[in-house]
Design an enzyme around this catalytic site. Sequence first.
Site, PDB file in Angstrom:
ATOM      1  N   GLU A  97       8.069   5.530  -1.340  1.00  0.00           N
ATOM      2  CA  GLU A  97       7.877   6.867  -1.940  1.00  0.00           C
ATOM      3  C   GLU A  97       8.974   7.807  -1.468  1.00  0.00           C
ATOM      4  O   GLU A  97       9.448   8.666  -2.218  1.00  0.00           O
ATOM      5  CB  GLU A  97       6.472   7.397  -1.592  1.00  0.00           C
ATOM      6  CG  GLU A  97       5.413   6.665  -2.404  1.00  0.00           C
ATOM      7  CD  GLU A  97       4.056   6.531  -1.729  1.00  0.00           C
ATOM      8  OE1 GLU A  97       3.778   7.257  -0.758  1.00  0.00           O
ATOM      9  OE2 GLU A  97       3.265   5.671  -2.189  1.00  0.00           O
ATOM     10  N   HIS A 104       9.817   4.414   3.574  1.00  0.00           N
ATOM     11  CA  HIS A 104       8.726   4.103   2.635  1.00  0.00           C
ATOM     12  C   HIS A 104       9.262   4.257   1.213  1.00  0.00           C
ATOM     13  O   HIS A 104      10.069   5.152   0.939  1.00  0.00           O
ATOM     14  CB  HIS A 104       7.533   5.039   2.881  1.00  0.00           C
ATOM     15  CG  HIS A 104       6.327   4.609   2.115  1.00  0.00           C
ATOM     16  ND1 HIS A 104       6.177   4.891   0.779  1.00  0.00           N
ATOM     17  CD2 HIS A 104       5.248   3.872   2.481  1.00  0.00           C
ATOM     18  CE1 HIS A 104       5.034   4.352   0.361  1.00  0.00           C
ATOM     19  NE2 HIS A 104       4.458   3.730   1.376  1.00  0.00           N
ATOM     20  N   SER A 119      -1.598  -2.372  -1.780  1.00  0.00           N
ATOM     21  CA  SER A 119      -2.947  -2.677  -2.265  1.00  0.00           C
ATOM     22  C   SER A 119      -3.723  -3.649  -1.376  1.00  0.00           C
ATOM     23  O   SER A 119      -4.490  -4.467  -1.882  1.00  0.00           O
ATOM     24  CB  SER A 119      -2.898  -3.167  -3.715  1.00  0.00           C
ATOM     25  OG  SER A 119      -2.380  -2.146  -4.556  1.00  0.00           O
ATOM     26  N   GLU A 146       6.865  -4.132   1.575  1.00  0.00           N
ATOM     27  CA  GLU A 146       5.985  -3.479   0.609  1.00  0.00           C
ATOM     28  C   GLU A 146       6.616  -3.546  -0.773  1.00  0.00           C
ATOM     29  O   GLU A 146       7.471  -2.709  -1.113  1.00  0.00           O
ATOM     30  CB  GLU A 146       5.795  -2.009   0.989  1.00  0.00           C
ATOM     31  CG  GLU A 146       5.147  -1.806   2.340  1.00  0.00           C
ATOM     32  CD  GLU A 146       4.400  -0.479   2.398  1.00  0.00           C
ATOM     33  OE1 GLU A 146       3.197  -0.520   2.638  1.00  0.00           O
ATOM     34  OE2 GLU A 146       5.001   0.567   2.172  1.00  0.00           O
ATOM     35  N   LYS A 178      -0.676   9.279   4.023  1.00  0.00           N
ATOM     36  CA  LYS A 178       0.141   9.997   3.023  1.00  0.00           C
ATOM     37  C   LYS A 178      -0.269  11.472   2.966  1.00  0.00           C
ATOM     38  O   LYS A 178      -0.736  12.019   3.967  1.00  0.00           O
ATOM     39  CB  LYS A 178       0.053   9.294   1.664  1.00  0.00           C
ATOM     40  CG  LYS A 178       0.382   7.802   1.768  1.00  0.00           C
ATOM     41  CD  LYS A 178       0.594   7.134   0.451  1.00  0.00           C
ATOM     42  CE  LYS A 178       0.863   5.650   0.685  1.00  0.00           C
ATOM     43  NZ  LYS A 178       1.099   4.905  -0.539  1.00  0.00           N
ATOM     44  N   GLY A 223      -0.263   1.150  -4.289  1.00  0.00           N
ATOM     45  CA  GLY A 223      -1.161   2.078  -4.971  1.00  0.00           C
ATOM     46  C   GLY A 223      -1.508   1.659  -6.391  1.00  0.00           C
ATOM     47  O   GLY A 223      -2.098   2.428  -7.144  1.00  0.00           O
ATOM     48  N   ASN A 255      -1.627   4.488   6.558  1.00  0.00           N
ATOM     49  CA  ASN A 255      -0.686   5.533   6.126  1.00  0.00           C
ATOM     50  C   ASN A 255      -1.483   6.482   5.229  1.00  0.00           C
ATOM     51  O   ASN A 255      -1.780   6.164   4.087  1.00  0.00           O
ATOM     52  CB  ASN A 255       0.478   4.875   5.350  1.00  0.00           C
ATOM     53  CG  ASN A 255       1.414   5.901   4.730  1.00  0.00           C
ATOM     54  OD1 ASN A 255       1.334   7.090   5.019  1.00  0.00           O
ATOM     55  ND2 ASN A 255       2.318   5.428   3.872  1.00  0.00           N
TER      56      ASN A 255
HETATM   57  P1  PGA Z   1      -1.526   1.143  -0.829  1.00  0.00           P
HETATM   58  O1  PGA Z   1      -0.254   1.793  -0.101  1.00  0.00           O
HETATM   59  O2  PGA Z   1      -2.274   0.374   0.216  1.00  0.00           O
HETATM   60  O3  PGA Z   1      -2.305   2.327  -1.355  1.00  0.00           O
HETATM   61  O4  PGA Z   1      -0.993   0.280  -1.912  1.00  0.00           O
HETATM   62  C1  PGA Z   1       0.496   1.063   0.837  1.00  0.00           C
HETATM   63  C2  PGA Z   1       1.610   1.924   1.360  1.00  0.00           C
HETATM   64  O5  PGA Z   1       2.137   2.751   0.617  1.00  0.00           O
HETATM   65  O6  PGA Z   1       2.007   1.806   2.532  1.00  0.00           O
END
Ligand code: PGA
Length: 249
Positions: A96, A94, A211, A166, A11, A172, A9
Amino acid sequence: MRKALVVGNWKMNGVRSDATDLATAIKTGFEDNGADIAVCVPSVYFSEIDSLLAGTSILLGAQNVAEHDSGAYTGEISAKMLNDFDCHFAIVGHSERRSYYNDSNESVARRYSQSLSQGITPILCVGETLEERESNETFSVIDQQLDAVIDLAGIESFAKAVIAYEPVWAIGTGKVATDDQAQEVHAYIRNKLAQLDAGIAENMQILYGGSVKPNNATALFAMPDIDGGLIGGASLDGDAFLSIYQSTK
Ligand code: PGA
């Protein structure tokens, strides 16, 4: 036997040249190990990445999809528009999107249905915040997130979907869930679906996200109910992403 799947992803990172460089690096270094692989790219670069990946088994995905079919929804991208490309996946829900753009459980369920209506496999993200985990609400939050989709689209729809667990506190942040913490929630999700349809639950790909890095992927993917990963930060580095892909069992 479920097939493993690793999805990047990207982003809202980089510009056009970064996107094409990254796709080229992944394409060049890719060695098929039997698991599936996909990249969810910024939609403005869909056309270019679609052409770049044509003829490979690296699948293309979107990071979101509109909850409506078409019409006056400024800034949104419909499932039909995604279908102009060889778009295989669309991430919906997601964290976010849920937290910054107020995508509610019901809106996520509509996005999921829109995606399916065009034959695009939704990657339904679920997960709890740190506060919810600490107040023992993890399972009830996941229930609500899944129930909204089950109510709208039915359990049968999960035969053509992917779920990504997640935990919001792990996205992140560098704070990965332990293998056991992740496995516990994955098993919970599979068990919940199994109560409605055992066959669908058994075949359901449930990805872990938050992560995931080359140094923790092997142990996570070795857990019995973890079928691969949804990768954010580490998917922006072609070598790291491919190394995570090679960690699939
Ligand atoms: P990350 O993000 O691997 O940077 O923690 C995962 C995601 O948001 O799908």
